[in-house]
Design an enzyme around this catalytic site. Structure first.
Site, PDB file in Angstrom:
ATOM      1  N   ALA A 160       0.833  -1.204   0.000  1.00  0.00           N
ATOM      2  CA  ALA A 160       0.000   0.000   0.000  1.00  0.00           C
ATOM      3  C   ALA A 160       0.866   1.252   0.000  1.00  0.00           C
ATOM      4  O   ALA A 160       0.645   2.178  -0.783  1.00  0.00           O
ATOM      5  CB  ALA A 160      -0.931  -0.007   1.210  1.00  0.00           C
ATOM      6  N   TYR A 161       1.853   1.293   0.886  1.00  0.00           N
ATOM      7  CA  TYR A 161       2.744   2.457   0.945  1.00  0.00           C
ATOM      8  C   TYR A 161       3.519   2.604  -0.355  1.00  0.00           C
ATOM      9  O   TYR A 161       3.621   3.708  -0.909  1.00  0.00           O
ATOM     10  CB  TYR A 161       3.699   2.298   2.124  1.00  0.00           C
ATOM     11  CG  TYR A 161       4.637   3.464   2.294  1.00  0.00           C
ATOM     12  CD1 TYR A 161       4.182   4.669   2.819  1.00  0.00           C
ATOM     13  CD2 TYR A 161       5.979   3.371   1.935  1.00  0.00           C
ATOM     14  CE1 TYR A 161       5.041   5.753   2.984  1.00  0.00           C
ATOM     15  CE2 TYR A 161       6.840   4.446   2.096  1.00  0.00           C
ATOM     16  CZ  TYR A 161       6.370   5.635   2.613  1.00  0.00           C
ATOM     17  OH  TYR A 161       7.226   6.695   2.754  1.00  0.00           O
ATOM     18  N   SER A 162       4.069   1.505  -0.869  1.00  0.00           N
ATOM     19  CA  SER A 162       4.846   1.565  -2.107  1.00  0.00           C
ATOM     20  C   SER A 162       3.986   2.055  -3.270  1.00  0.00           C
ATOM     21  O   SER A 162       4.411   2.914  -4.051  1.00  0.00           O
ATOM     22  CB  SER A 162       5.430   0.186  -2.423  1.00  0.00           C
ATOM     23  OG  SER A 162       6.279  -0.263  -1.387  1.00  0.00           O
ATOM     24  N   SER A 164       1.281   3.852  -3.079  1.00  0.00           N
ATOM     25  CA  SER A 164       0.885   5.249  -2.881  1.00  0.00           C
ATOM     26  C   SER A 164       1.997   6.208  -3.291  1.00  0.00           C
ATOM     27  O   SER A 164       1.736   7.270  -3.875  1.00  0.00           O
ATOM     28  CB  SER A 164       0.488   5.486  -1.416  1.00  0.00           C
ATOM     29  OG  SER A 164       1.614   5.501  -0.550  1.00  0.00           O
TER      30      SER A 164
END
Length: 254
Positions: A160-162, A164
């Site tokens: 998710a972070y990557s 985003s």
């Protein structure tokens, strides 16, 4: 990091900056450098108590607005308040963001995925959407969106972070091209893991994994990021736009 008196002098006098996530971490370090370079700043952050402390530290050059950047109505209200209590923004740093939990994609919590996308992607869009029209009207602006090395390489157990942060890079490149006919520069930086409170969201094992990937052998110091951002916000950055600046300590080579 060099002592403050050894900093290169960047001239941001006469400018007003909005810094999201400006009450702590990377955002606060960037706000300090912006003020030291002669500009005024309005800090946007969701944490009211941290905002009060940050404003006290920065003194009369700073104003604040409590805002959840994942909510468009709050972002637009913060823009109006900033213009009322300070000045229209000619400089923008989008530093607000969250890392979220570390977990494999096939078991990743759906609510956490949506929260990360809401803050890191939609929030970055909302803030740019709110402030770019004024910059176009005045034919001047400098924007720095904070992405991450994770957006280039992808970190395991952090899809998710990557994702985003990859989206932030794509948004930056699109917006930079849209505004290339104006005296507005839109760029992003891709820092490696920095020594900030965001580490509190990660397990010790994941933190050590992140450190081991950096050839410098240490995490980024917030003042090092602020130094790069200060130049990107300056009038000297008159040609480069829609670009990604690496700040990974040697981890990435592209």
């Amino acid at each position: 990091m060099q002592p403050e008196e050894a900093m290169n002098q960047i001239d941001l006098s006469g400018q007003h900056a909005v810094v999201t996530g400006g009450a702590q971490g990377l955002g606060f370090a960037m706000a300090k450098r912006i003020v030291a370079s002669g500009a005024t700043v309005t800090l946007w952050d969701i944490d009211e108590s941290l905002l009060a402390s940050a404003r006290e530290t920065l003194g009369g050059a700073a104003t604040t607005a409590v805002v959840d950047i994942s909510d468009w109505e709050q972002v637009d209200a913060a823009r109006r308040r900033t213009e009322e209590i300070a000045a229209p923004a000619s400089l923008l740093v989008n530093s607000a963001g969250i890392a979220g939990a570390a977990a494999p994609l096939d078991t990743y919590d759906i609510a956490m995925w949506k929260k990360i996308i809401d803050i890191n992607v939609n929030g970055t869009f909302y803030v740019n959407r709110a402030l770019v029209p004024g910059m176009k009207e005045r034919n001047y602006g400098r924007i720095v969106n904070i992405a991450s090395v994770a957006g280039k390489e992808g970190n395991p157990n952090a899809a998710a972070y990557s994702a985003s942060k990859a989206a932030v890079m794509g948004l930056t490149k699109s917006l930079g091209k849209e505004l290339a006919g104006y005296d507005i520069a839109v760029n992003c930086i891709t820092p490696a893991t920095a020594q900030t409170r965001i580490l509190e969201q990660l397990t010790p094992e994941f933190i050590e994994y992140m450190r081991s990937r950096i050839p410098r052998g240490r995490f980024l110091e917030v003042d090092e990021a602020a130094s790069m951002v200060a130049w990107l916000l300056s009038k000297e950055n008159s040609f480069t736009t829609a670009a990604t600046f690496d700040l990974s300590g040697g981890r990435t080579t592209y």
